[in-house]
Scaffold this motif. Structure first.
Motif, PDB file in Angstrom:
ATOM      1  N   LYS A  84       0.845  -1.196   0.000  1.00 35.88           N
ATOM      2  CA  LYS A  84       0.000   0.000   0.000  1.00 35.88           C
ATOM      3  C   LYS A  84       0.876   1.239   0.000  1.00 35.88           C
ATOM      4  O   LYS A  84       1.975   1.239   0.545  1.00 35.88           O
ATOM      5  CB  LYS A  84      -0.880   0.025   1.258  1.00 35.88           C
ATOM      6  CG  LYS A  84      -2.236  -0.604   1.041  1.00 35.88           C
ATOM      7  CD  LYS A  84      -3.085  -0.501   2.261  1.00 35.88           C
ATOM      8  CE  LYS A  84      -3.749   0.844   2.393  1.00 35.88           C
ATOM      9  NZ  LYS A  84      -4.750   0.848   3.474  1.00 35.88           N
ATOM     10  N   TYR A 139     -17.191  -7.677  13.500  1.00 30.73           N
ATOM     11  CA  TYR A 139     -16.858  -6.978  12.251  1.00 30.73           C
ATOM     12  C   TYR A 139     -15.843  -7.782  11.452  1.00 30.73           C
ATOM     13  O   TYR A 139     -15.994  -7.989  10.248  1.00 30.73           O
ATOM     14  CB  TYR A 139     -16.313  -5.592  12.584  1.00 30.73           C
ATOM     15  CG  TYR A 139     -15.830  -4.803  11.398  1.00 30.73           C
ATOM     16  CD1 TYR A 139     -16.694  -3.992  10.680  1.00 30.73           C
ATOM     17  CD2 TYR A 139     -14.504  -4.883  10.980  1.00 30.73           C
ATOM     18  CE1 TYR A 139     -16.248  -3.287   9.586  1.00 30.73           C
ATOM     19  CE2 TYR A 139     -14.052  -4.180   9.896  1.00 30.73           C
ATOM     20  CZ  TYR A 139     -14.928  -3.382   9.204  1.00 30.73           C
ATOM     21  OH  TYR A 139     -14.490  -2.677   8.115  1.00 30.73           O
ATOM     22  N   TYR A 151     -20.096  -0.750   1.968  1.00 31.92           N
ATOM     23  CA  TYR A 151     -19.653   0.588   1.598  1.00 31.92           C
ATOM     24  C   TYR A 151     -19.164   0.599   0.160  1.00 31.92           C
ATOM     25  O   TYR A 151     -19.448   1.499  -0.608  1.00 31.92           O
ATOM     26  CB  TYR A 151     -18.540   1.035   2.541  1.00 31.92           C
ATOM     27  CG  TYR A 151     -18.097   2.433   2.284  1.00 31.92           C
ATOM     28  CD1 TYR A 151     -18.967   3.489   2.513  1.00 31.92           C
ATOM     29  CD2 TYR A 151     -16.839   2.696   1.786  1.00 31.92           C
ATOM     30  CE1 TYR A 151     -18.573   4.781   2.267  1.00 31.92           C
ATOM     31  CE2 TYR A 151     -16.437   3.978   1.538  1.00 31.92           C
ATOM     32  CZ  TYR A 151     -17.298   5.024   1.780  1.00 31.92           C
ATOM     33  OH  TYR A 151     -16.907   6.307   1.519  1.00 31.92           O
ATOM     34  N   ARG A 152     -18.410  -0.442  -0.176  1.00 31.58           N
ATOM     35  CA  ARG A 152     -17.891  -0.509  -1.542  1.00 31.58           C
ATOM     36  C   ARG A 152     -19.012  -0.755  -2.542  1.00 31.58           C
ATOM     37  O   ARG A 152     -19.010  -0.231  -3.639  1.00 31.58           O
ATOM     38  CB  ARG A 152     -16.833  -1.591  -1.632  1.00 31.58           C
ATOM     39  CG  ARG A 152     -15.459  -0.987  -1.599  1.00 31.58           C
ATOM     40  CD  ARG A 152     -14.466  -1.793  -0.849  1.00 31.58           C
ATOM     41  NE  ARG A 152     -13.716  -0.959   0.072  1.00 31.58           N
ATOM     42  CZ  ARG A 152     -13.107  -1.410   1.138  1.00 31.58           C
ATOM     43  NH1 ARG A 152     -13.194  -2.664   1.471  1.00 31.58           N
ATOM     44  NH2 ARG A 152     -12.437  -0.594   1.918  1.00 31.58           N
ATOM     45  N   GLU A 155     -20.738   2.381  -3.334  1.00 33.50           N
ATOM     46  CA  GLU A 155     -19.978   3.189  -4.293  1.00 33.50           C
ATOM     47  C   GLU A 155     -20.155   2.663  -5.704  1.00 33.50           C
ATOM     48  O   GLU A 155     -20.313   3.421  -6.642  1.00 33.50           O
ATOM     49  CB  GLU A 155     -18.498   3.158  -3.920  1.00 33.50           C
ATOM     50  CG  GLU A 155     -18.141   4.200  -2.895  1.00 33.50           C
ATOM     51  CD  GLU A 155     -16.670   4.532  -2.970  1.00 33.50           C
ATOM     52  OE1 GLU A 155     -16.330   5.659  -2.635  1.00 33.50           O
ATOM     53  OE2 GLU A 155     -15.891   3.648  -3.365  1.00 33.50           O
TER      54      GLU A 155
ATOM     55  N   ASP B  37      -9.891   1.064   7.290  1.00 33.82           N
ATOM     56  CA  ASP B  37     -10.754   1.430   6.167  1.00 33.82           C
ATOM     57  C   ASP B  37     -10.626   2.927   5.904  1.00 33.82           C
ATOM     58  O   ASP B  37     -11.356   3.739   6.463  1.00 33.82           O
ATOM     59  CB  ASP B  37     -12.207   1.055   6.506  1.00 33.82           C
ATOM     60  CG  ASP B  37     -13.083   1.101   5.285  1.00 33.82           C
ATOM     61  OD1 ASP B  37     -12.630   1.610   4.256  1.00 33.82           O
ATOM     62  OD2 ASP B  37     -14.219   0.619   5.363  1.00 33.82           O
ATOM     63  N   SER B  38      -9.687   3.282   5.037  1.00 28.74           N
ATOM     64  CA  SER B  38      -9.405   4.713   4.851  1.00 28.74           C
ATOM     65  C   SER B  38     -10.550   5.418   4.124  1.00 28.74           C
ATOM     66  O   SER B  38     -10.833   6.574   4.387  1.00 28.74           O
ATOM     67  CB  SER B  38      -8.107   4.890   4.074  1.00 28.74           C
ATOM     68  OG  SER B  38      -8.230   4.321   2.799  1.00 28.74           O
ATOM     69  N   GLU B  39     -11.212   4.694   3.232  1.00 31.06           N
ATOM     70  CA  GLU B  39     -12.284   5.337   2.464  1.00 31.06           C
ATOM     71  C   GLU B  39     -13.421   5.788   3.369  1.00 31.06           C
ATOM     72  O   GLU B  39     -14.000   6.844   3.176  1.00 31.06           O
ATOM     73  CB  GLU B  39     -12.846   4.351   1.433  1.00 31.06           C
ATOM     74  CG  GLU B  39     -11.999   4.224   0.196  1.00 31.06           C
ATOM     75  CD  GLU B  39     -12.546   3.163  -0.735  1.00 31.06           C
ATOM     76  OE1 GLU B  39     -13.770   3.101  -0.892  1.00 31.06           O
ATOM     77  OE2 GLU B  39     -11.729   2.403  -1.277  1.00 31.06           O
ATOM     78  N   PHE B  40     -13.701   4.947   4.361  1.00 28.17           N
ATOM     79  CA  PHE B  40     -14.788   5.283   5.283  1.00 28.17           C
ATOM     80  C   PHE B  40     -14.398   6.464   6.161  1.00 28.17           C
ATOM     81  O   PHE B  40     -15.182   7.385   6.380  1.00 28.17           O
ATOM     82  CB  PHE B  40     -15.117   4.060   6.141  1.00 28.17           C
ATOM     83  CG  PHE B  40     -16.242   4.277   7.099  1.00 28.17           C
ATOM     84  CD1 PHE B  40     -17.523   4.445   6.627  1.00 28.17           C
ATOM     85  CD2 PHE B  40     -16.012   4.340   8.456  1.00 28.17           C
ATOM     86  CE1 PHE B  40     -18.561   4.656   7.500  1.00 28.17           C
ATOM     87  CE2 PHE B  40     -17.048   4.556   9.332  1.00 28.17           C
ATOM     88  CZ  PHE B  40     -18.321   4.715   8.850  1.00 28.17           C
TER      89      PHE B  40
END
Lengths: 192, 88
Positions: A84, A139, A151-152, A155, B37-40
């Motif tokens: 990353k 989770y 969430y994805r 999107e 979770d960086s997007e969140f």
């Protein structure tokens, strides 16, 4: 039934012991799952130097897995997040390989040993150990089984809908646009 | 008598009204905030990487605190920046 049960606890609290029970002890006594939930869940995330070769990276992660197993922890899951881009440079490096190990342990004495060895290791750029609460455990479980990607998904849904709505919006914009052009000269004429 | 339907407003009466803010964690039942979770988490910080206040995000106090902790953890792990310019 409920009342009698309540009375029983009341009696137990006030007369047989003479002190109101601490809520922690109460949970211990009345929670049937207490002894199963005794194990604490932890999660250690660390960043490995990307300069290393693929085998070295894997062996680094394996050493910590082995270390945890030696100390009597059971490993729940090893999450390879992979390479990353870092948000800011660490040790003049702009990327890193993320690893996340979730494990259970009876007490936290292992954490000190684990963090000490992580700190001594030059291959590790950063690390973070976190104790998971019950929501965190759930989770992680859900994420593993693929329940959490909402969430994805959201999107992904947004993108096609944007694409659909965009041409519609453009048409709407176009339609009223000529109207003021026509109206404007009329107004000018009236003023003259 | 003029009923509500008969009244003609000069401007749209709903224009000035703000939509009521709500805590998304309470509304959607989100109990755990993942620091990986960086997007969140990007939803709760501004362009400079600073935490947005509660009055803008609408979070309840409980979850704002959890968001703050999660953002700080992800900053430590270089998932989010400590300082940034034009983050979004």
């Amino acid at each position: 039934m409920y009342q009698t049960q309540k009375k029983g606890i009341y009696f137990f609290e006030n007369q047989s012991i003479g002190l109101p029970l601490q809520p922690e002890i109460k949970n211990l006594l009345f929670n049937p799952n207490y002894f199963n939930k005794n194990m604490n869940h932890y999660e250690v995330t660390f960043i490995i130097d990307p300069v290393l070769s693929g085998d070295e990276i894997k062996s680094t992660a394996n050493t910590y897995e082995a270390l945890l197993k030696d100390q009597g922890c059971s490993i729940v899951h090893v999450h390879e997040i992979g390479l990353k881009q870092l948000a800011y440079p660490i040790n003049k490096k702009s990327s890193g390989i993320y690893y996340c190990i979730e494990f259970t342990s009876i007490d936290g004495t292992i954490i000190g040993k684990l963090e000490l060895s992580l700190r001594r290791d030059e291959r590790i750029m950063r690390f973070l150990t976190v104790r998971l609460d019950k929501y965190g455990i759930k989770y992680n479980e859900d994420r593993r089984t693929g329940k959490i990607s909402a969430y994805r998904k959201k999107e992904a849904k947004k993108k096609p809908s944007d694409a659909q709505s965009a041409p519609v919006a453009r048409q709407e914009v176009k339609a009223p646009a000529p109207a003021p052009v026509v109206a404007a000269p009329v107004v000018v004429n009236e003023e003259e | 008598m003029a009923s509500r339907d008969d009244i003609k407003f000069l401007s749209n009466p709903t224009i000035g009204q703000q939509r009521k803010k709500y805590c998304r964690f309470k509304k959607f039942g989100i109990k755990y905030i993942d620091y990986k979770d960086s997007e969140f988490l990007l939803q709760f910080i501004n362009e400079q990487g600073k935490l947005l206040p509660r009055r803008i995000t609408g979070n309840s106090l409980k979850y704002q605190k959890l968001v703050a902790v999660a953002v700080k953890r992800s900053r430590h792990l270089a998932i989010l920046p400590y300082v940034a310019d034009l983050l979004k």
